[in-house]
Design a protein around this motif. Sequence first.
Motif, PDB file in Angstrom:
ATOM      1  N   LYS A 118     -13.565   8.746 -13.910  1.00 21.11           N
ATOM      2  CA  LYS A 118     -14.953   8.958 -13.494  1.00 21.11           C
ATOM      3  C   LYS A 118     -15.500   7.856 -12.589  1.00 21.11           C
ATOM      4  O   LYS A 118     -16.158   8.145 -11.589  1.00 21.11           O
ATOM      5  CB  LYS A 118     -15.844   9.090 -14.734  1.00 21.11           C
ATOM      6  CG  LYS A 118     -15.491  10.263 -15.639  1.00 21.11           C
ATOM      7  CD  LYS A 118     -15.697  11.598 -14.948  1.00 21.11           C
ATOM      8  CE  LYS A 118     -15.460  12.749 -15.924  1.00 21.11           C
ATOM      9  NZ  LYS A 118     -15.651  14.071 -15.276  1.00 21.11           N
ATOM     10  N   LEU A 119     -15.244   6.594 -12.940  1.00 20.79           N
ATOM     11  CA  LEU A 119     -15.796   5.495 -12.155  1.00 20.79           C
ATOM     12  C   LEU A 119     -14.880   5.082 -11.004  1.00 20.79           C
ATOM     13  O   LEU A 119     -15.349   4.767  -9.914  1.00 20.79           O
ATOM     14  CB  LEU A 119     -16.083   4.291 -13.053  1.00 20.79           C
ATOM     15  CG  LEU A 119     -17.116   4.513 -14.168  1.00 20.79           C
ATOM     16  CD1 LEU A 119     -17.388   3.207 -14.909  1.00 20.79           C
ATOM     17  CD2 LEU A 119     -18.415   5.084 -13.618  1.00 20.79           C
ATOM     18  N   TRP A 120     -13.588   5.076 -11.265  1.00 19.14           N
ATOM     19  CA  TRP A 120     -12.644   4.679 -10.220  1.00 19.14           C
ATOM     20  C   TRP A 120     -12.146   5.859  -9.401  1.00 19.14           C
ATOM     21  O   TRP A 120     -11.429   5.676  -8.417  1.00 19.14           O
ATOM     22  CB  TRP A 120     -11.453   3.942 -10.837  1.00 19.14           C
ATOM     23  CG  TRP A 120     -11.826   2.649 -11.486  1.00 19.14           C
ATOM     24  CD1 TRP A 120     -13.044   2.021 -11.480  1.00 19.14           C
ATOM     25  CD2 TRP A 120     -10.959   1.809 -12.260  1.00 19.14           C
ATOM     26  NE1 TRP A 120     -12.998   0.855 -12.193  1.00 19.14           N
ATOM     27  CE2 TRP A 120     -11.728   0.696 -12.689  1.00 19.14           C
ATOM     28  CE3 TRP A 120      -9.623   1.888 -12.632  1.00 19.14           C
ATOM     29  CZ2 TRP A 120     -11.189  -0.328 -13.468  1.00 19.14           C
ATOM     30  CZ3 TRP A 120      -9.086   0.874 -13.411  1.00 19.14           C
ATOM     31  CH2 TRP A 120      -9.871  -0.219 -13.815  1.00 19.14           C
ATOM     32  N   LYS A 121     -12.502   7.081  -9.826  1.00 25.86           N
ATOM     33  CA  LYS A 121     -12.160   8.304  -9.084  1.00 25.86           C
ATOM     34  C   LYS A 121     -10.653   8.480  -8.905  1.00 25.86           C
ATOM     35  O   LYS A 121     -10.176   8.894  -7.850  1.00 25.86           O
ATOM     36  CB  LYS A 121     -12.838   8.302  -7.706  1.00 25.86           C
ATOM     37  CG  LYS A 121     -14.336   8.056  -7.733  1.00 25.86           C
ATOM     38  CD  LYS A 121     -15.078   9.125  -8.506  1.00 25.86           C
ATOM     39  CE  LYS A 121     -16.590   8.887  -8.459  1.00 25.86           C
ATOM     40  NZ  LYS A 121     -17.346   9.864  -9.274  1.00 25.86           N
ATOM     41  N   CYS A 148       5.197   0.760 -11.178  1.00 26.11           N
ATOM     42  CA  CYS A 148       4.156   1.364 -10.339  1.00 26.11           C
ATOM     43  C   CYS A 148       4.730   2.209  -9.211  1.00 26.11           C
ATOM     44  O   CYS A 148       4.149   3.214  -8.836  1.00 26.11           O
ATOM     45  CB  CYS A 148       3.279   0.278  -9.715  1.00 26.11           C
ATOM     46  SG  CYS A 148       1.949  -0.311 -10.769  1.00 26.11           S
ATOM     47  N   HIS A 149       5.849   1.772  -8.641  1.00 27.63           N
ATOM     48  CA  HIS A 149       6.342   2.378  -7.409  1.00 27.63           C
ATOM     49  C   HIS A 149       7.424   3.421  -7.636  1.00 27.63           C
ATOM     50  O   HIS A 149       8.162   3.373  -8.619  1.00 27.63           O
ATOM     51  CB  HIS A 149       6.885   1.288  -6.481  1.00 27.63           C
ATOM     52  CG  HIS A 149       5.824   0.375  -5.968  1.00 27.63           C
ATOM     53  ND1 HIS A 149       4.989   0.716  -4.929  1.00 27.63           N
ATOM     54  CD2 HIS A 149       5.442  -0.865  -6.369  1.00 27.63           C
ATOM     55  CE1 HIS A 149       4.140  -0.281  -4.708  1.00 27.63           C
ATOM     56  NE2 HIS A 149       4.385  -1.247  -5.566  1.00 27.63           N
ATOM     57  N   ALA A 150       7.510   4.355  -6.690  1.00 29.66           N
ATOM     58  CA  ALA A 150       8.547   5.377  -6.722  1.00 29.66           C
ATOM     59  C   ALA A 150       9.872   4.765  -6.284  1.00 29.66           C
ATOM     60  O   ALA A 150       9.936   4.070  -5.269  1.00 29.66           O
ATOM     61  CB  ALA A 150       8.173   6.531  -5.796  1.00 29.66           C
ATOM     62  N   GLU A 151      10.912   5.016  -7.039  1.00 35.19           N
ATOM     63  CA  GLU A 151      12.223   4.474  -6.699  1.00 35.19           C
ATOM     64  C   GLU A 151      12.684   5.013  -5.350  1.00 35.19           C
ATOM     65  O   GLU A 151      12.651   6.215  -5.097  1.00 35.19           O
ATOM     66  CB  GLU A 151      13.239   4.843  -7.777  1.00 35.19           C
ATOM     67  CG  GLU A 151      14.604   4.215  -7.572  1.00 35.19           C
ATOM     68  CD  GLU A 151      15.549   4.475  -8.726  1.00 35.19           C
ATOM     69  OE1 GLU A 151      16.669   3.943  -8.701  1.00 35.19           O
ATOM     70  OE2 GLU A 151      15.152   5.220  -9.653  1.00 35.19           O
ATOM     71  N   MET A 210      -0.205   2.789  -8.879  1.00 35.72           N
ATOM     72  CA  MET A 210      -0.554   1.891  -7.780  1.00 35.72           C
ATOM     73  C   MET A 210      -2.067   1.830  -7.611  1.00 35.72           C
ATOM     74  O   MET A 210      -2.649   0.758  -7.407  1.00 35.72           O
ATOM     75  CB  MET A 210       0.110   2.365  -6.482  1.00 35.72           C
ATOM     76  CG  MET A 210       1.608   2.116  -6.414  1.00 35.72           C
ATOM     77  SD  MET A 210       2.384   2.906  -4.979  1.00 35.72           S
ATOM     78  CE  MET A 210       1.595   2.027  -3.625  1.00 35.72           C
ATOM     79  N   LYS A 211      -2.717   2.986  -7.703  1.00 37.16           N
ATOM     80  CA  LYS A 211      -4.175   3.030  -7.575  1.00 37.16           C
ATOM     81  C   LYS A 211      -4.839   2.265  -8.715  1.00 37.16           C
ATOM     82  O   LYS A 211      -5.801   1.517  -8.507  1.00 37.16           O
ATOM     83  CB  LYS A 211      -4.651   4.483  -7.578  1.00 37.16           C
ATOM     84  CG  LYS A 211      -4.183   5.302  -6.392  1.00 37.16           C
ATOM     85  CD  LYS A 211      -4.654   6.745  -6.521  1.00 37.16           C
ATOM     86  CE  LYS A 211      -4.170   7.603  -5.374  1.00 37.16           C
ATOM     87  NZ  LYS A 211      -4.609   9.014  -5.509  1.00 37.16           N
ATOM     88  N   GLU A 260       0.842  -1.186   0.000  1.00 35.81           N
ATOM     89  CA  GLU A 260       0.000   0.000   0.000  1.00 35.81           C
ATOM     90  C   GLU A 260       0.880   1.240   0.000  1.00 35.81           C
ATOM     91  O   GLU A 260       2.024   1.210  -0.394  1.00 35.81           O
ATOM     92  CB  GLU A 260      -0.936  -0.026   1.218  1.00 35.81           C
ATOM     93  CG  GLU A 260      -1.883  -1.210   1.188  1.00 35.81           C
ATOM     94  CD  GLU A 260      -2.704  -1.276  -0.091  1.00 35.81           C
ATOM     95  OE1 GLU A 260      -3.298  -0.255  -0.475  1.00 35.81           O
ATOM     96  OE2 GLU A 260      -2.746  -2.330  -0.709  1.00 35.81           O
ATOM     97  N   SER A 261       0.380   2.354   0.472  1.00 41.16           N
ATOM     98  CA  SER A 261       1.132   3.591   0.345  1.00 41.16           C
ATOM     99  C   SER A 261       1.085   4.405   1.617  1.00 41.16           C
ATOM    100  O   SER A 261       0.283   4.164   2.505  1.00 41.16           O
ATOM    101  CB  SER A 261       0.541   4.423  -0.791  1.00 41.16           C
ATOM    102  OG  SER A 261      -0.786   4.772  -0.467  1.00 41.16           O
ATOM    103  N   SER A 262       1.973   5.389   1.684  1.00 49.03           N
ATOM    104  CA  SER A 262       1.952   6.310   2.806  1.00 49.03           C
ATOM    105  C   SER A 262       1.058   7.483   2.455  1.00 49.03           C
ATOM    106  O   SER A 262       1.211   8.090   1.402  1.00 49.03           O
ATOM    107  CB  SER A 262       3.367   6.816   3.097  1.00 49.03           C
ATOM    108  OG  SER A 262       3.956   7.346   1.931  1.00 49.03           O
ATOM    109  N   PRO A 263       0.065   7.828   3.299  1.00 44.39           N
ATOM    110  CA  PRO A 263      -0.889   8.888   2.992  1.00 44.39           C
ATOM    111  C   PRO A 263      -0.199  10.217   2.730  1.00 44.39           C
ATOM    112  O   PRO A 263       0.765  10.576   3.393  1.00 44.39           O
ATOM    113  CB  PRO A 263      -1.753   8.960   4.265  1.00 44.39           C
ATOM    114  CG  PRO A 263      -1.595   7.614   4.902  1.00 44.39           C
ATOM    115  CD  PRO A 263      -0.196   7.197   4.588  1.00 44.39           C
ATOM    116  N   GLY A 264      -0.719  10.939   1.728  1.00 41.17           N
ATOM    117  CA  GLY A 264      -0.256  12.292   1.472  1.00 41.17           C
ATOM    118  C   GLY A 264       0.935  12.405   0.557  1.00 41.17           C
ATOM    119  O   GLY A 264       1.310  13.499   0.159  1.00 41.17           O
TER     120      GLY A 264
END
Length: 232
Positions: free
Chosen positions: A226-229, A133-136, A146-147, A42-46
């Motif tokens: 639109k659908l996956w926001k 997908c990921h930031a080095e 990632m989303k 997953e990811s770190s918020p923000g």
Amino acid sequence: MAARMKHAALALALWTGAFAGACGSATPPPETAADQTDFDGESSPGAEETAAAKGAKPAGESASSEGAGAEGHGHDGPAKSTPVQATKLAADLKKIGINLKKIPPLEKLPLAQKKKVMPLLQRSLGLDNCQGCHAEGDMKKETRDMKIAREMWRHFVVPLRSEDGGPLFCDSCHAGDEHVLNRKDKEALQEFMDAEYVGKIALANNEDMECGTCHGDAMETKIIEKLWKIPK
């Protein structure tokens, strides 16, 4: 119905090219960046918001993601669209404990399973490293890709099956290449997607596979935004 199929063909052609990949390696080393940081997929918020505030493009967002939901993608894709096929990774998925009859959302997988799934995602799209997908240097930093990867897993890997009821995985459509559709001839593309994506894909709940399965009742063409926001 012809108009609905035309809209569906165009939209699916666009979002399929949008998915830039997943992290991991086909044969991961004993200790990866994910292991070193207890990365949970997953990811770190923000993190993405911070990059946007600085005017920088979020790391991990590929060139193919930029064209999602827009006609001007910049290339026509491969010379020939890739037909849907049975996954070649079913044995690998079973080996790491994935229940192919009831596949859970990606974020619900236990950490140990998730780390083993990531190399299979990378292999499916023919990517060289985690930066699809990921930031080095920061595996938890949120990126657009990632989303998109999570939503593709949620909307395609979890509920869809082959016409004989077998599992579908990322390689079922990508077959080792992140670009799978030739967009040059829109009429040919429409026929291809009708035959392959409607005709050869079933739903795990036994309902009929149709255009609205992906596009919704309103036949929304910008699925990702639109659908996956997921904003560009």
